[in-house]
Write an enzyme that holds these catalytic residues in place. Structure first.
Site, short mmCIF file in Angstrom:
data_model
loop_
_atom_site.label_atom_id
_atom_site.label_comp_id
_atom_site.label_asym_id
_atom_site.label_seq_id
_atom_site.Cartn_x
_atom_site.Cartn_y
_atom_site.Cartn_z
N LYS A 1 -2.49 9.09 -10.31
CA LYS A 1 -1.18 9.31 -10.91
C LYS A 1 -0.79 8.13 -11.81
CE LYS A 1 -1.73 12.85 -8.24
NZ LYS A 1 -1.22 12.94 -6.89
N ASP B 1 3.13 5.97 1.51
CA ASP B 1 2.49 6.49 0.30
C ASP B 1 3.40 6.12 -0.87
OD1 ASP B 1 1.66 8.06 -1.86
OD2 ASP B 1 0.93 9.67 -0.55
N ARG C 1 -22.08 1.22 -2.25
CA ARG C 1 -21.10 1.87 -1.38
C ARG C 1 -20.31 0.80 -0.64
NH1 ARG C 1 -22.77 3.00 3.30
NH2 ARG C 1 -24.68 4.06 2.71
N TYR D 1 3.40 15.26 0.92
CA TYR D 1 2.48 15.84 -0.06
C TYR D 1 1.61 16.91 0.61
CZ TYR D 1 -1.51 15.98 -3.25
OH TYR D 1 -2.51 16.39 -4.08
C1 LIG Z 1 -1.77 13.31 -5.59
C2 LIG Z 1 -1.19 12.72 -4.36
C3 LIG Z 1 -1.98 12.42 -3.25
C4 LIG Z 1 -3.46 12.75 -3.20
O1 LIG Z 1 -4.18 12.01 -4.13
P1 LIG Z 1 -5.55 12.53 -4.82
O2 LIG Z 1 -5.89 11.42 -5.74
O3 LIG Z 1 -5.20 13.82 -5.51
O4 LIG Z 1 -6.53 12.74 -3.74
C5 LIG Z 1 -1.38 11.83 -2.16
N1 LIG Z 1 -0.06 11.56 -2.14
C6 LIG Z 1 0.75 11.85 -3.19
C7 LIG Z 1 2.20 11.53 -3.11
C8 LIG Z 1 0.22 12.44 -4.33
O5 LIG Z 1 1.02 12.74 -5.36
#
Ligand SMILES: *Cc1c(COP(=O)(O)O)cnc(C)c1O
Length: 387
Positions: free
Chosen positions: A201, A176, A52, A104
């Site tokens: 993603k 982000d 961890r 998001y």
């Molecule tokens: C998918 C996404 C998240 C969250 O990520 P997870 O891996 O699904 O927890 C945060 N910000 C954006 C812009 C996203 O597309």
């Protein structure tokens, strides 16, 4: 590879944090599937004690991600939300956060439904309107959270301007960078303090893993992030780290094709009779096209368009495609299609949704790396079925 920082991003993607295994010479980072590590005496360990806290597969991924963003320090999490949660852990009761009115959905939810009760307060504003951001900033503002491009209308936010505004209030600026990826945009270069990713993603890139990351240049901040990473425990498994490392190696070639396909598709849709509007930062008609051209190296693989018809007709379009799979999420090699009003943004009341520009006919696509002519033929057939 001793000094990764002198290499271009395509080279860093493949080599940064990726030295061959010292013991065996294995070229690829092994999956260190173990929880604990031998100590040579009490407290005398060889860099790892418990997985961890730290794991060699994860360390390689963290170094790789930091190098991609041009940052010093990376931390990986079991999901994008695990990373976002950790940024909120840095705040104190009474702190205030300013963020975009189109963040998001999961970010909106953790802000308003989880941290609201811990005495943090949140203001959601149009972050392309810097007067609105300045008006929302307060003495207690400790974090400015921005996304760019945003979802699903692909608004582009000026990272340097937002970082300056945050720093006037001694607040952290976190960006982000999930939609752009470091291949197209590196927020630390524009003054951001923290970069957040859903590795699920584009960085993973194959729709086969859920993971997240935070990257910073500030050692003290990284230590604090590491403290919460270990204390809260939303850490990724070594298997997941391996999958993301496999993904980042091809980031450059994948993003080139995503961008090329999205750009061509955006222009084709813009000329199509069944489509009334296209939202893509690469189009000259996009309201922040010039900013996007300055801040980004290319315009990305995400776009939205307005079907010139009813909610039902737009539903038919997304149901009838074949090359585009009807699914949420984005950033994989395969093309995905979805209807925000009926799917990702269905929880927002209709009036509020329409006010935010999320019309019934809006369709979002994550443009994959298939042949663009197959995408056009697929959409044409779906439009024919709907009209
Ligand atoms: C998918 C996404 C998240 C969250 O990520 P997870 O891996 O699904 O927890 C945060 N910000 C954006 C812009 C996203 O597309």
């Amino acid at each position: 590879m001793d000094d990764d920082s002198t290499h271009r991003i395509e080279t860093r993607a493949i080599h940064a944090g990726q030295d061959p295994d010292e013991e065996t010479g294995a070229l690829m980072t092994p999956i260190y599937a173990n929880s604990t590590y031998v100590q040579d005496g009490p407290g005398d360990h060889r860099g790892y004690e418990y997985s961890r806290t730290g794991n060699p597969t994860r360390s390689d991924l963290e170094d790789n991600l930091a190098a991609l963003e041009g940052g010093e320090f990376g931390r990986a999490f079991s999901s994008g939300m695990g990373g976002i949660n950790t940024v909120l852990n840095l705040l104190e009761a009474g702190d205030h956060v300013v963020t975009g009115d189109d963040v998001y959905g999961g970010t909106h939810r953790i802000f308003t439904q989880v941290y609201d009760k811990y005495d943090l307060s949140f203001d959601f504003v149009d972050t392309t309107d810097h007067d609105a951001v300045a008006d929302a900033m307060r003495e207690e503002t400790a974090l400015l959270w921005a996304e760019t491009p945003t979802n699903p209308l692909m608004r582009v936010n000026d990272i340097s301007a937002l970082a300056d505004l945050a720093h006037e209030y001694d607040a952290l600026c976190a960006v982000d960078n999930t939609f752009a990826t470091p291949y197209l945009q590196r927020p630390l270069e524009h003054g951001a303090d923290i970069v957040s990713h859903s590795l699920t993603k584009y960085l993973g890139g194959h729709s086969d893993v859920v993971a997240g990351a935070l990257i910073t240049d500030d050692e003290e901040l990284d230590e604090e992030i590491g403290f919460y990473q270990n204390s809260v425990g939303a850490t990724p498994s070594p298997f997941d780290c391996f999958l993301v490392l496999r993904g980042t190696k091809t980031l450059g070639v994948r993003m080139d094709r995503h961008c090329e396909n999205a750009s061509e598709l955006a222009r084709w849709l813009d000329d199509h009779d069944a489509v009334s509007d296209v939202y893509y930062p690469g189009l000259e008609s996009h309201p922040q096209h010039e900013l996007a051209a300055e801040q980004m190296d290319d315009f990305g693989g995400m776009l939205s368009f307005e079907v010139d018809g009813t909610l039902e007709q737009a539903s038919t379009v997304v149901e009838e495609t074949d090359v585009f799979t009807l699914a949420e999420s984005l950033g994989g090699v395969e093309s995905l299609i979805e209807q925000p009003a009926a799917m990702t943004h269905a929880a927002i009341p209709r009036e509020e949704r329409l006010e935010a520009g999320l019309t019934d006919g809006l369709v979002r696509v994550s443009v994959g790396i298939e042949h663009v002519d197959d995408m056009k033929a697929d959409l044409d057939a779906a439009f024919d079925a709907a009209f």
